[in-house]
Design a protein around this motif. Structure first.
Motif, short mmCIF file in Angstrom:
data_model
loop_
_atom_site.label_atom_id
_atom_site.label_comp_id
_atom_site.label_asym_id
_atom_site.label_seq_id
_atom_site.Cartn_x
_atom_site.Cartn_y
_atom_site.Cartn_z
N ILE A 1 28.99 19.57 18.85
CA ILE A 1 30.16 18.70 18.90
C ILE A 1 30.80 18.74 17.52
CG2 ILE A 1 30.99 16.38 19.41
CD1 ILE A 1 28.29 15.95 20.88
N ARG A 2 32.12 19.01 17.48
CA ARG A 2 32.84 19.01 16.21
C ARG A 2 33.34 17.61 15.89
NH1 ARG A 2 36.59 24.27 15.04
NH2 ARG A 2 34.96 25.86 15.31
N SER A 3 33.28 17.30 14.58
CA SER A 3 33.81 16.00 14.15
C SER A 3 35.31 16.14 13.92
CB SER A 3 33.12 15.57 12.86
OG SER A 3 33.48 16.43 11.78
N PRO A 4 36.05 15.07 13.85
CA PRO A 4 37.50 15.14 13.58
C PRO A 4 37.81 15.85 12.26
CG PRO A 4 36.90 12.97 14.44
CD PRO A 4 35.62 13.71 14.20
N GLU A 5 36.94 15.69 11.21
CA GLU A 5 37.20 16.35 9.92
C GLU A 5 37.16 17.87 10.07
OE1 GLU A 5 35.33 13.82 10.39
OE2 GLU A 5 35.91 12.23 8.99
N VAL A 6 36.18 18.36 10.82
CA VAL A 6 36.07 19.82 11.02
C VAL A 6 37.23 20.30 11.87
CG1 VAL A 6 34.67 21.66 12.02
CG2 VAL A 6 33.57 19.81 10.75
N GLU A 7 37.64 19.51 12.86
CA GLU A 7 38.78 19.90 13.71
C GLU A 7 40.05 20.00 12.87
OE1 GLU A 7 38.97 17.09 16.85
OE2 GLU A 7 37.44 18.09 18.08
N ARG A 8 40.23 19.10 11.91
CA ARG A 8 41.44 19.18 11.08
C ARG A 8 41.43 20.44 10.22
NH1 ARG A 8 40.67 13.52 10.60
NH2 ARG A 8 39.43 13.86 8.70
N GLN A 9 40.21 20.90 9.82
CA GLN A 9 40.14 22.04 8.92
C GLN A 9 40.14 23.34 9.70
OE1 GLN A 9 36.83 21.99 6.23
NE2 GLN A 9 37.38 23.95 5.25
N PHE A 10 39.39 23.38 10.82
CA PHE A 10 39.22 24.64 11.52
C PHE A 10 39.78 24.64 12.94
CE2 PHE A 10 35.67 24.39 8.47
CZ PHE A 10 35.89 25.55 7.74
N GLY A 11 40.31 23.52 13.37
CA GLY A 11 40.83 23.47 14.74
C GLY A 11 39.80 22.89 15.70
N LYS A 12 40.23 22.74 16.93
CA LYS A 12 39.37 22.05 17.90
C LYS A 12 38.20 22.90 18.34
CE LYS A 12 42.68 18.79 19.75
NZ LYS A 12 41.90 17.64 19.29
N GLY A 13 38.25 24.15 18.30
CA GLY A 13 37.13 24.98 18.72
C GLY A 13 37.08 25.06 20.24
N LEU A 14 35.88 25.31 20.78
CA LEU A 14 35.70 25.46 22.22
C LEU A 14 35.86 24.11 22.92
CD1 LEU A 14 32.61 27.87 22.17
CD2 LEU A 14 35.03 28.48 22.39
N SER A 15 36.17 24.16 24.22
CA SER A 15 36.42 22.92 24.97
C SER A 15 35.15 22.05 25.08
CB SER A 15 36.94 23.25 26.36
OG SER A 15 35.99 24.05 27.06
N GLN A 16 33.99 22.68 25.19
CA GLN A 16 32.76 21.89 25.37
C GLN A 16 32.26 21.30 24.07
OE1 GLN A 16 33.12 25.08 25.97
NE2 GLN A 16 31.36 26.34 25.29
N GLU A 17 32.98 21.60 22.94
CA GLU A 17 32.54 21.06 21.66
C GLU A 17 33.19 19.72 21.32
OE1 GLU A 17 31.46 25.26 19.42
OE2 GLU A 17 33.32 24.19 18.92
N ALA A 18 33.96 19.16 22.23
CA ALA A 18 34.56 17.84 22.02
C ALA A 18 33.56 16.78 22.48
CB ALA A 18 35.85 17.71 22.79
N ALA A 19 33.62 15.56 21.84
CA ALA A 19 32.73 14.44 22.22
C ALA A 19 32.98 14.08 23.67
CB ALA A 19 32.95 13.25 21.32
#
Length: 620
Positions: free
Chosen positions: A84-102
């Motif tokens: 699961i990506r945190s909001p900080e990582v999403e701001r830096q690298f994007g949302k990533g894969l769909s299953q990596e959201a909380a």
């Protein structure tokens, strides 16, 4: 419920409680162990994922992370693994894969707080243990997280969510607990069986003792307690049998001796203990009764106490007490149905003048009209009272019947009276010697107060009775005429014809005097040929008339003695108490003074005292 069953149930309850506690503790321990083990397993898996992600970023193969997670799930027990990506990582690298959201609140909570969280969830029939492990940015270590991530130290970079099945652990725990429970149950049952085997002799002995006690309470001491062991329980059985034998033998001897005393025949099947207690209590009450009548003053008091006992102790309402006269030629009724009486109610009155008509008086034996109706022809109850049955007891005194006790019962009360007869007989046996003693004492006392030749009261009787006489005169405010009588020239009879002739004259005079006065008057042989008559409630002319009547009767009295006829005259002196003197003995002296005057004036006359006759002023 017997002792064996109680102890068995008690131990079953204890064993069940212990088993329940043991199962509960075991299940709790296995659950805690399973959760702790799963927690460590998830933490380890999470750390492996973190290291793999770090190496993938360094080697530039981060896009291959999903393939790694799929292979990781193939590890035994794991069911799912997600990054699961945190909001900080999403701001830096994007949302990533769909299953990596909380995906749920638990994952969002971990990303927000930066603390790992764990939970148990049920998916269908399967129990999953799920853990969310956060990744925290740190400047320490190699590589340094902050070299790639533009975040502050301590920020949450993401998390890994891992789920694993614990059904296998649960199954193993249940099997283990079941094995433990089975073993405990087996040993508990074994213990209970052993305990029941040990308790069986105790239970059987206790049951046998209880049965023996119950039989003993019913008067049966023939019970036997079987001995099962050679320990203390066996000794109890042996001692119980010895006790029962001792009680049976002792009570039989006591009962037979007491029955012999009461002349009571034991009824078949009766309670020996109760019967013996009743008989002993009856004998005790009879002994107390005897002690009481021994301290009574007269026969009348004894008859009254016997009457009260028949009423209170035995509940009798209809009965009669008779006394045989000392000459054996008469009977008199003492008590009838609890009241003082002078006639009979339940028998032919002829028995009072012809005692031989009374079967008890004639035979000296108990007459039982209950077991043998119509045995006594003198029993004649009043027709208006209905049918009655009777039992008559002789009260023997000096070898003959001195009193008769007659008991009555209706046909409905016959059996009850029959049961009381032995105890009543005990009371009458105790009464007989005391009545005999009182009769002899009264006879002895009477002999000291009566003149043996004439049968009249003597001077000693007057000395004992004078206080009662004076008190009666003073209480009634009445008078008593005192007559002093003396035969004229009586010494000549003895000198001429002998003392036998003199005695015959005195006896004839005594009979004449008895016929000349009332039963309430006192007739006393004062000494020799001198007699004293006290006319109660009489004075003046009435006394003079009685005295003159006696003088004329004596003058006409002819006494045949040895072929001759003797005629005598009598002189009489009269005084009045308290008119002539307030002192009784002084009034007697005045009557004697008047008698002296009659002698001086020619004898064969009646002279009343006058004050002129008394010259001596001294009191007598």
């Amino acid at each position: 419920m017997n002792l064996n069953a109680k102890v068995t149930l008690f131990f079953i309850a204890i064993a069940a409680a212990l088993l329940a506690v043991l199962v509960a503790i075991s299940l709790y321990a296995f659950r805690s162990f399973s959760i702790a083990s799963a927690t460590e397993h998830i933490r380890t898996a999470g750390e492996i994922v973190r290291l793999h992600l770090t190496e993938s970023m360094i080697n530039g193969v981060i896009d291959k992370r999903e393939r790694f997670l799929q292979r990781l799930v193939e590890v035994q027990g794991l069911k799912s693994a997600r990054v699961i990506r945190s909001p900080e990582v999403e701001r830096q690298f994007g949302k990533g894969l769909s299953q990596e959201a909380a995906a749920d609140d638990l994952e969002r909570l971990v990303l927000r707080e930066g603390k790992p969280r764990f939970e148990l969830v049920n998916v269908g029939d399967e129990t999953l243990f799920r853990g969310v492990i956060p990744y925290i940015a740190t400047a320490s270590g190699n590589p340094n997280c902050l070299q790639c991530h533009q975040v502050a130290e301590g920020a949450v970079l993401g998390a890994v969510s891992i789920g694993m099945s614990i059904d296998a652990l649960k199954e193993k725990a249940l099997l283990t607990v079941a094995g433990i429970a089975g073993a405990v149950t087996f040993f508990a049952l074994l213990l209970i069986l052993l305990l029941r085997r040990l308790l069986r002799p105790i239970s059987e002995t206790a049951r046998a003792v209880e049965e023996a006690v119950q039989r003993a309470l019913r008067g049966d001491f023939q019970a036997h307690v079987e001995k099962h062991t050679n320990d203390e329980i066996g000794q109890i059985a042996t001692d119980m049998n010895r006790l029962l034998t001792f009680l049976d033998d002792g009570l039989n001897r006591i009962g037979s001796n007491v029955a012999r005393l009461t002349e009571r025949t034991p009824a078949p099947g009766e309670n020996l203990l109760t019967a013996t207690i009743d008989m002993v209590e009856g004998l005790t009450r009879a002994a107390h009764f005897k002690q009481a009548i021994e301290e009574d003053e007269s026969k009348a008091e004894i008859y009254q106490r016997l009457t009260s006992t028949l009423q209170s102790e035995f509940g009798l309402k209809e009965f009669s007490l008779y006394e045989i006269a000392s000459n054996k030629k008469q009977m008199r009724a003492i008590m009838v149905d609890g009241e003082i009486a002078d006639t009979c109610r339940w028998c032919d009155p002829q028995i009072l003048v012809r005692p031989e008509a009374c079967r008890v008086r004639r035979t000296g034996h108990i007459v039982n009209g209950i077991s043998n109706p119509q045995i006594c022809y003198s029993f004649q109850p009043p027709a208006e009272v209905g049918e009655r049955r009777h039992v008559c007891f002789p009260v023997n005194q000096s070898g003959s019947v001195g009193s008769v006790v007659q008991l009555l019962a209706t046909p409905a009360d016959e059996a009850e009276l029959q049961a009381k007869l032995p105890f009543i007989n005990v009371y009458l046996r105790e009464t007989a010697p005391v009545l005999e003693t009182k009769r002899l004492m009264e006879s002895l006392r009477d002999s000291t107060l009566r003149d043996p030749m004439t049968g009249l009261n003597n001077r000693r009787f007057l000395e004992e009775y004078v206080e009662t006489l004076v008190a009666s005169v003073q209480r009634k405010r009445t008078h008593a005429a005192i007559l002093m009588l003396d035969l004229d020239y009586f010494k000549m009879v003895n000198d001429t014809y002998g003392h036998d002739a003199g005695d015959a004259v005195l006896k004839a005079l005594s009979n004449l005097l008895k016929q000349s006065v009332r039963a309430s008057d006192l007739l006393i042989r004062y000494g020799g040929e001198e007699f004293l008559i006290i006319l109660i409630d009489s004075h003046g002319e009435a006394a003079d008339q009685v005295a003159e009547k006696i003088r004329l009767a004596v003058e006409g009295l002819k006494v045949p003695v040895a072929g001759i006829v003797i005629q005598k005259t009598i002189s009489i002196g009269i005084s009045d108490f308290p008119t002539d003197s307030e002192t009784f003995w002084q009034a007697v002296k005045f009557a004697d003074v008047a008698l002296y005057q009659a002698k001086e004036r020619g004898r064969n006359r009646v002279i009343r005292f006058t004050p002129e006759m008394w010259s001596d002023n001294k009191e007598y």
